[in-house]
Design a protein around this motif. Structure first.
Motif, PDB file in Angstrom:
ATOM      1  N   VAL A  33      -5.171  -8.975   5.099  1.00 28.15           N
ATOM      2  CA  VAL A  33      -5.389  -8.152   3.906  1.00 28.15           C
ATOM      3  C   VAL A  33      -6.297  -8.872   2.914  1.00 28.15           C
ATOM      4  O   VAL A  33      -7.263  -8.299   2.400  1.00 28.15           O
ATOM      5  N   MET A  38       3.930 -12.386   8.478  1.00 26.53           N
ATOM      6  CA  MET A  38       3.448 -12.055   7.142  1.00 26.53           C
ATOM      7  C   MET A  38       2.248 -12.918   6.777  1.00 26.53           C
ATOM      8  O   MET A  38       1.336 -12.467   6.080  1.00 26.53           O
ATOM      9  N   LEU A  39       2.240 -14.141   7.246  1.00 25.02           N
ATOM     10  CA  LEU A  39       1.086 -15.006   7.014  1.00 25.02           C
ATOM     11  C   LEU A  39      -0.161 -14.373   7.632  1.00 25.02           C
ATOM     12  O   LEU A  39      -1.225 -14.277   7.002  1.00 25.02           O
ATOM     13  N   TYR A  58      -5.535  -7.964  14.790  1.00 23.66           N
ATOM     14  CA  TYR A  58      -5.392  -7.608  13.381  1.00 23.66           C
ATOM     15  C   TYR A  58      -6.518  -8.240  12.572  1.00 23.66           C
ATOM     16  O   TYR A  58      -7.042  -7.615  11.635  1.00 23.66           O
ATOM     17  N   PHE A  69     -12.140  -1.712   2.641  1.00 27.14           N
ATOM     18  CA  PHE A  69     -11.091  -2.148   3.571  1.00 27.14           C
ATOM     19  C   PHE A  69     -10.075  -1.031   3.802  1.00 27.14           C
ATOM     20  O   PHE A  69      -9.516  -0.899   4.886  1.00 27.14           O
ATOM     21  N   PHE A  70      -9.871  -0.194   2.770  1.00 20.93           N
ATOM     22  CA  PHE A  70      -8.855   0.854   2.899  1.00 20.93           C
ATOM     23  C   PHE A  70      -9.303   1.987   3.820  1.00 20.93           C
ATOM     24  O   PHE A  70      -8.511   2.864   4.142  1.00 20.93           O
ATOM     25  N   PHE A 123       0.823  -1.207   0.000  1.00 22.22           N
ATOM     26  CA  PHE A 123       0.000   0.000   0.000  1.00 22.22           C
ATOM     27  C   PHE A 123       0.855   1.253   0.000  1.00 22.22           C
ATOM     28  O   PHE A 123       0.382   2.349   0.126  1.00 22.22           O
TER      29      PHE A 123
END
Lengths: 202, 132, 252
Positions: free
Chosen positions: C132, C125-126, C243, C143-144, A2
């Protein structure tokens, strides 16, 4: 990923932002230098020789682990817990139901008891009433019986008395006649004797 | 009535002979059952309440532990981005300086986010002040 | 093999057991891979074995399994709500993997998988990828909004968004660096103090007396390290939950 759109904006804005204090920049430099220093020393955790191997085996092991958990182990554990929760809930429910059953039975018992008591009470009353009525009736009947018997007896007594009275006249006359005839040698007529007796009796 | 007496006898410990005071014992046992059921009901309700409620002591420890690294991570990422931007665009050292600033702000943002459970607009201001 | 018993770094050395090379890539089965396999195998076996009885009244071992399960479930539900429960297997896998790998590291001569940055970073990262991808799948471009806080004056918006993006990008870094650094530092500290004992003991009687202090330190540190091992796994899992919550409900 991003970051790329942000870069473009940043270029335009970098002038508007206050310049950072020097100390910050220095700290940051220290940071980066430190990291690079570790790289150079061949420190095992930063040795990139085995990165592909570690990533591959991590992917394999973690993938297998995830699959095992998702499809075998967690349904199993979840099933056990669910089972227990259901069982406890059912047992509690059953206990509640038994309790309410017991309460109901208790209430029914109480009600029956009062009903029976009432019924017994009323039956007793009834019996007493009927017995009293019977006794009363019997008494009345006996009274009437006795009364009639008394009347009869009195009537008969009167009859006997009057008949006796009539006989007394005859006897007196006979006796008078006999006396006169035997003692006084007087022959008296029946009429005179009757008159005399009637006078004597007054 | 005899059936009911039998019923209670099955349910609990049937050490009670069919004595004249049986109804009294029976009542007592019923009350005991009621009391225990009430306790269970209460406990279940409390458990549900507790499950609904969030947070615990463990969460507090975790919050405290992660603060420092959250802040450092913001700066590291900022520095890394700045470094690569400088490399690509040849703007050394302005990219690094700028992104370090951003990273610093992001670090503070991370901390603020960790400290307050929900992200509301109220927390934007202090972070802004710190950033510029 | 020859190695200095007091070298605090040696324990992190990766050595190939079964060399596998594909092209120029080295995919050897290393001691790290061995302990990953062990971690997974032991954990899965424990979970499977303890639940074999399916006891209505759990045995002690079964309780451990069940408590861990419920603990993770509560953690996820607290952080991400009921909608987050779809990620339960994922969070449970992460938590158990990190926890068991950390605890394995506490066993002497065992390799600590999580003391390598690449492993913790891959795990982080997983998590981020799941966040994401799921966030984009579920909410699309909405989502952004995660990066666009409400109530910011228009002129500051690009800056704020930039900060939010960097903040988001710093998550996997902080997640992985924290775990890695804790495990690494803990093990190095333990090893250094243990090394003190060995080298002090070499100086005869006085040295032996002097080595009592580091011995006590090692004992205390070992206890602390067990706590850290468990706590770091918990932190990793909690942050994963948080998260994931962002992926489920972006832009509060």
């Amino acid at each position: 990923m991003f970051v790329t759109p942000a870069f473009a904006q940043e270029e335009g804005h970098s002038e508007t932002v206050d310049l950072p204090p020097a100390s910050d920049a220095a700290a940051a430099h220290g940071e980066t230098i430190h990291v690079e220093g570790e790289h150079e020393s061949g420190f095992p955790p930063f040795n990139s020789e085995y990165y592909p191997s570690q990533l591959l085996w991590l992917a394999i092991t973690f993938g297998v682990f995830y699959w095992l958990l998702k499809n075998v182990l967690m349904p199993r554990i979840g099933g056990i817990l669910e089972n227990r929760r259901d069982r406890i809930a059912l047992d509690l429910e059953a206990a509640e139901r038994m309790k309410s059953d017991a309460d109901e039975a208790h209430a029914a018992y109480e009600q029956e008891l009062t009903e029976a008591r009432n019924r017994a009470h009323s039956i007793g009353n009834e019996a007493r009433e009927s017995a009293r009525a019977d006794a009363e009736k019997e008494r009345k009947r006996l009274d009437a019986d006795l009364d009639s018997k008394l009347d009869d007896a009195q009537a008969r007594i009167a009859e006997v008395k009057s008949s006796a009275m009539g006989e007394v006249d005859q006897i007196a006359r006979d006796v008078t006649d006999a006396i006169l005839r035997e003692v006084a040698q007087i022959e008296a007529s029946q009429d005179e004797i009757s008159g005399a007796v009637g006078r004597a009796r007054g | 009535m005899p059936q009911e007496r039998d019923g209670t006898g099955d349910e609990a410990v049937s050490s009670v002979p069919a004595a004249p005071e049986d109804p009294v014992l029976w009542d007592k046992r019923r009350e005991e059952l009621q009391r225990r059921l009430a306790i269970h009901r209460e406990r279940n309700a409390a458990e549900e309440q507790r499950e609904r409620k969030t947070g615990g002591t463990g969460q507090g420890i975790a919050e405290g532990l992660k603060l420092a690294s959250e802040f450092a991570a913001g700066i590291i990422v900022g520095a890394a981005i700045g470094y690569f931007v400088d490399k690509l665009a040849g703007t050394t050292p302005f990219g690094l300086i700028f992104f370090l600033m951003i990273g610093f702000a992001a670090g503070i943002r991370n901390i603020l986010r960790s400290v307050s459970p929900t992200t509301t607009s109220g927390q934007i201001r202090p972070k802004d002040d710190a950033g510029s | 093999m020859e190695y200095d018993p007091t070298d605090p770094i040696h324990q992190f050395q990766i050595s190939s057991i079964v060399p596998i090379k594909i092209g120029s890539w080295d995919f050897s089965f290393t001691n790290s891979a061995l302990f990953m396999v062990l971690t997974v195998a032991v954990t899965a076996a424990f979970l499977y074995y303890t639940t074999r009885g399916r006891g209505l009244v759990p045995s002690r071992a079964q309780s451990v399994t069940e408590l861990t399960y419920e603990f993770t479930a509560n953690m996820l539900r607290d952080a991400a709500g009921t909608a987050g429960m779809r990620f339960f297997p994922f969070v449970f896998a992460i938590f158990l993997f990190v926890l068991v790998a950390n605890l394995f590291g506490m066993i002497p001569f065992f390799f600590t998988v999580t003391s390598h940055l690449i492993v913790t970073f891959a795990l982080a990262m997983l998590v981020m990828t799941v966040v994401v991808v799921y966030g984009l799948m579920k909410h699309g471009l909405h989502f952004f909004h995660l990066f666009v806080p409400s109530g910011v004056p228009g002129i500051l918006m690009p800056l704020v968004v930039l900060i939010e993006v960097v903040s988001f990008l710093s998550r996997p870094v902080s997640l992985s660096v924290r775990l890695f650094a804790n495990m690494l530092a803990g093990h190095i500290t333990l090893k250094v103090f243990a090394g003190f004992i060995v080298s002090l003991s070499a100086f005869g009687f006085v040295g032996v007396i002097g080595s009592i202090l580091p011995l006590l330190m090692v004992i205390a540190l070992t206890a602390l390290e067990f706590l850290v091992a468990a706590l770091q796994a918990y932190v990793f899992a909690v942050l994963t939950c948080m998260y994931l919550n962002d992926a489920l409900h972006p832009g509060h």
